[in-house]
Design a protein around this motif. Sequence first.
Motif, PDB file in Angstrom:
ATOM      1  N   TYR A 126      -5.766  73.041 -61.987  1.00 41.30           N
ATOM      2  CA  TYR A 126      -4.896  72.089 -61.299  1.00 41.30           C
ATOM      3  C   TYR A 126      -4.652  72.559 -59.871  1.00 41.30           C
ATOM      4  N   VAL A 127      -4.737  71.616 -58.931  1.00 46.69           N
ATOM      5  CA  VAL A 127      -4.421  71.876 -57.535  1.00 46.69           C
ATOM      6  C   VAL A 127      -3.170  71.083 -57.203  1.00 46.69           C
ATOM      7  N   LYS A 128      -2.049  71.774 -57.150  1.00 49.29           N
ATOM      8  CA  LYS A 128      -0.754  71.124 -56.934  1.00 49.29           C
ATOM      9  C   LYS A 128      -0.698  70.392 -55.595  1.00 49.29           C
ATOM     10  N   ARG A 129      -1.230  71.011 -54.564  1.00 55.59           N
ATOM     11  CA  ARG A 129      -1.125  70.413 -53.227  1.00 55.59           C
ATOM     12  C   ARG A 129      -2.006  69.187 -53.030  1.00 55.59           C
ATOM     13  N   LEU A 130      -2.859  68.905 -53.999  1.00 59.73           N
ATOM     14  CA  LEU A 130      -3.667  67.688 -53.952  1.00 59.73           C
ATOM     15  C   LEU A 130      -3.330  66.721 -55.077  1.00 59.73           C
TER      16      LEU A 130
ATOM     17  N   ILE B 256      -8.072  76.569 -50.859  1.00 59.40           N
ATOM     18  CA  ILE B 256      -7.300  75.713 -51.771  1.00 59.40           C
ATOM     19  C   ILE B 256      -6.824  76.556 -52.937  1.00 59.40           C
ATOM     20  N   ASP B 257      -5.568  76.390 -53.317  1.00 58.88           N
ATOM     21  CA  ASP B 257      -4.954  77.149 -54.407  1.00 58.88           C
ATOM     22  C   ASP B 257      -5.118  76.408 -55.731  1.00 58.88           C
ATOM     23  N   PHE B 258      -5.895  76.987 -56.645  1.00 59.72           N
ATOM     24  CA  PHE B 258      -6.111  76.428 -57.972  1.00 59.72           C
ATOM     25  C   PHE B 258      -5.262  77.188 -58.989  1.00 59.72           C
TER      26      PHE B 258
ATOM     27  N   LEU C 236     -17.676  68.791 -56.139  1.00 62.82           N
ATOM     28  CA  LEU C 236     -16.223  68.899 -56.000  1.00 62.82           C
ATOM     29  C   LEU C 236     -15.811  68.682 -54.548  1.00 62.82           C
ATOM     30  N   GLU C 237     -16.556  69.246 -53.618  1.00 63.41           N
ATOM     31  CA  GLU C 237     -16.266  68.994 -52.204  1.00 63.41           C
ATOM     32  C   GLU C 237     -16.314  67.491 -51.914  1.00 63.41           C
ATOM     33  N   SER C 238     -17.357  66.829 -52.388  1.00 65.85           N
ATOM     34  CA  SER C 238     -17.503  65.383 -52.155  1.00 65.85           C
ATOM     35  C   SER C 238     -16.361  64.605 -52.777  1.00 65.85           C
ATOM     36  N   PHE C 239     -15.945  64.988 -53.981  1.00 61.03           N
ATOM     37  CA  PHE C 239     -14.834  64.316 -54.672  1.00 61.03           C
ATOM     38  C   PHE C 239     -13.550  64.467 -53.862  1.00 61.03           C
ATOM     39  N   ILE C 240     -13.287  65.672 -53.388  1.00 61.97           N
ATOM     40  CA  ILE C 240     -12.074  65.917 -52.602  1.00 61.97           C
ATOM     41  C   ILE C 240     -12.116  65.127 -51.303  1.00 61.97           C
ATOM     42  N   ILE C 241     -13.253  65.128 -50.631  1.00 68.37           N
ATOM     43  CA  ILE C 241     -13.376  64.349 -49.393  1.00 68.37           C
ATOM     44  C   ILE C 241     -13.143  62.869 -49.670  1.00 68.37           C
ATOM     45  N   LYS C 242     -13.740  62.361 -50.735  1.00 66.39           N
ATOM     46  CA  LYS C 242     -13.597  60.931 -51.068  1.00 66.39           C
ATOM     47  C   LYS C 242     -12.137  60.543 -51.290  1.00 66.39           C
ATOM     48  N   HIS C 243     -11.379  61.403 -51.973  1.00 71.14           N
ATOM     49  CA  HIS C 243     -10.021  61.029 -52.375  1.00 71.14           C
ATOM     50  C   HIS C 243      -8.912  61.549 -51.460  1.00 71.14           C
ATOM     51  N   TYR C 244      -9.206  62.554 -50.638  1.00 70.90           N
ATOM     52  CA  TYR C 244      -8.130  63.187 -49.871  1.00 70.90           C
ATOM     53  C   TYR C 244      -8.438  63.352 -48.381  1.00 70.90           C
ATOM     54  N   ALA C 245      -9.549  62.821 -47.906  1.00 71.68           N
ATOM     55  CA  ALA C 245      -9.872  62.951 -46.467  1.00 71.68           C
ATOM     56  C   ALA C 245      -8.796  62.267 -45.651  1.00 71.68           C
ATOM     57  N   TYR C 246      -8.490  62.865 -44.537  1.00 78.08           N
ATOM     58  CA  TYR C 246      -7.431  62.341 -43.658  1.00 78.08           C
ATOM     59  C   TYR C 246      -7.873  61.056 -43.028  1.00 78.08           C
TER      60      TYR C 246
ATOM     61  N   THR D 143      -6.560  71.597 -45.570  1.00 77.68           N
ATOM     62  CA  THR D 143      -7.745  72.381 -45.230  1.00 77.68           C
ATOM     63  C   THR D 143      -8.756  71.456 -44.578  1.00 77.68           C
ATOM     64  N   HIS D 144      -9.915  72.003 -44.290  1.00 73.86           N
ATOM     65  CA  HIS D 144     -11.056  71.216 -43.812  1.00 73.86           C
ATOM     66  C   HIS D 144     -12.248  71.538 -44.698  1.00 73.86           C
ATOM     67  N   ILE D 145     -12.993  70.505 -45.070  1.00 69.19           N
ATOM     68  CA  ILE D 145     -14.238  70.685 -45.813  1.00 69.19           C
ATOM     69  C   ILE D 145     -15.337  70.037 -45.000  1.00 69.19           C
ATOM     70  N   ASN D 146     -16.314  70.839 -44.613  1.00 67.95           N
ATOM     71  CA  ASN D 146     -17.423  70.367 -43.782  1.00 67.95           C
ATOM     72  C   ASN D 146     -16.919  69.673 -42.518  1.00 67.95           C
ATOM     73  N   GLY D 147     -15.839  70.232 -41.944  1.00 66.33           N
ATOM     74  CA  GLY D 147     -15.264  69.686 -40.717  1.00 66.33           C
ATOM     75  C   GLY D 147     -14.358  68.489 -40.922  1.00 66.33           C
ATOM     76  N   ILE D 148     -14.190  68.050 -42.149  1.00 62.03           N
ATOM     77  CA  ILE D 148     -13.365  66.870 -42.451  1.00 62.03           C
ATOM     78  C   ILE D 148     -11.979  67.341 -42.880  1.00 62.03           C
ATOM     79  N   PRO D 149     -10.919  66.865 -42.201  1.00 64.40           N
ATOM     80  CA  PRO D 149      -9.571  67.273 -42.604  1.00 64.40           C
ATOM     81  C   PRO D 149      -9.191  66.684 -43.965  1.00 64.40           C
ATOM     82  N   ILE D 150      -8.583  67.533 -44.800  1.00 64.73           N
ATOM     83  CA  ILE D 150      -8.136  67.132 -46.130  1.00 64.73           C
ATOM     84  C   ILE D 150      -6.614  67.166 -46.123  1.00 64.73           C
ATOM     85  N   ARG D 151      -5.997  66.044 -46.461  1.00 70.43           N
ATOM     86  CA  ARG D 151      -4.540  65.940 -46.419  1.00 70.43           C
ATOM     87  C   ARG D 151      -3.904  66.449 -47.703  1.00 70.43           C
TER      88      ARG D 151
END
Length: 138
Positions: free
Chosen positions: A73-77, A57-59, A128-138, A6-14
């Motif tokens: 839990y988010v399996k894809r992350l 995102i599928d929770f 949560l958005e910031s956490f995901i960007i920090k750990h999963y940004a492309y 997905t993308h969060i605030n324009g940032i790709p999430i892997r």
Amino acid sequence: MKEILTHINGIPIRKNFMGILPYNPDLKLLLSGKRKAKILGEVSFWQRVRAHTFHKIDFDRQRIIGNYIVDFYVKRLGLVVEIDGWSHDFKEKYDKARQDYLESLGLKVFRISDFDVKNNLDVVMKDLESFIIKHYAY
């Protein structure tokens, strides 16, 4: 090349597939009781993330991982979201062992307080958005 989830605030999430995780089937009996408990913080959070409504995102709710039942839990992350209520106030050692175990599997754990979910849900979602960007940004 990693696939984009997905993308969060324009940032790709892997995507970060974790594969098959340990699972204790004996805990399955506890799942329905935990879901029926309708803990306000968990219900409020679930309403914000269910059905792919949070950045598509599928929770999963109340997921068994090893000998633990995690709140979300988010399996894809490979992401666990734990909402800590008053019952965690005297369980620091248990919570630390649990988090260490989950992290040993390669999972990331985002912990939030039940109080914050009930009183500052918009801030929690931004965190949560910031956490995901920090750990999963492309």
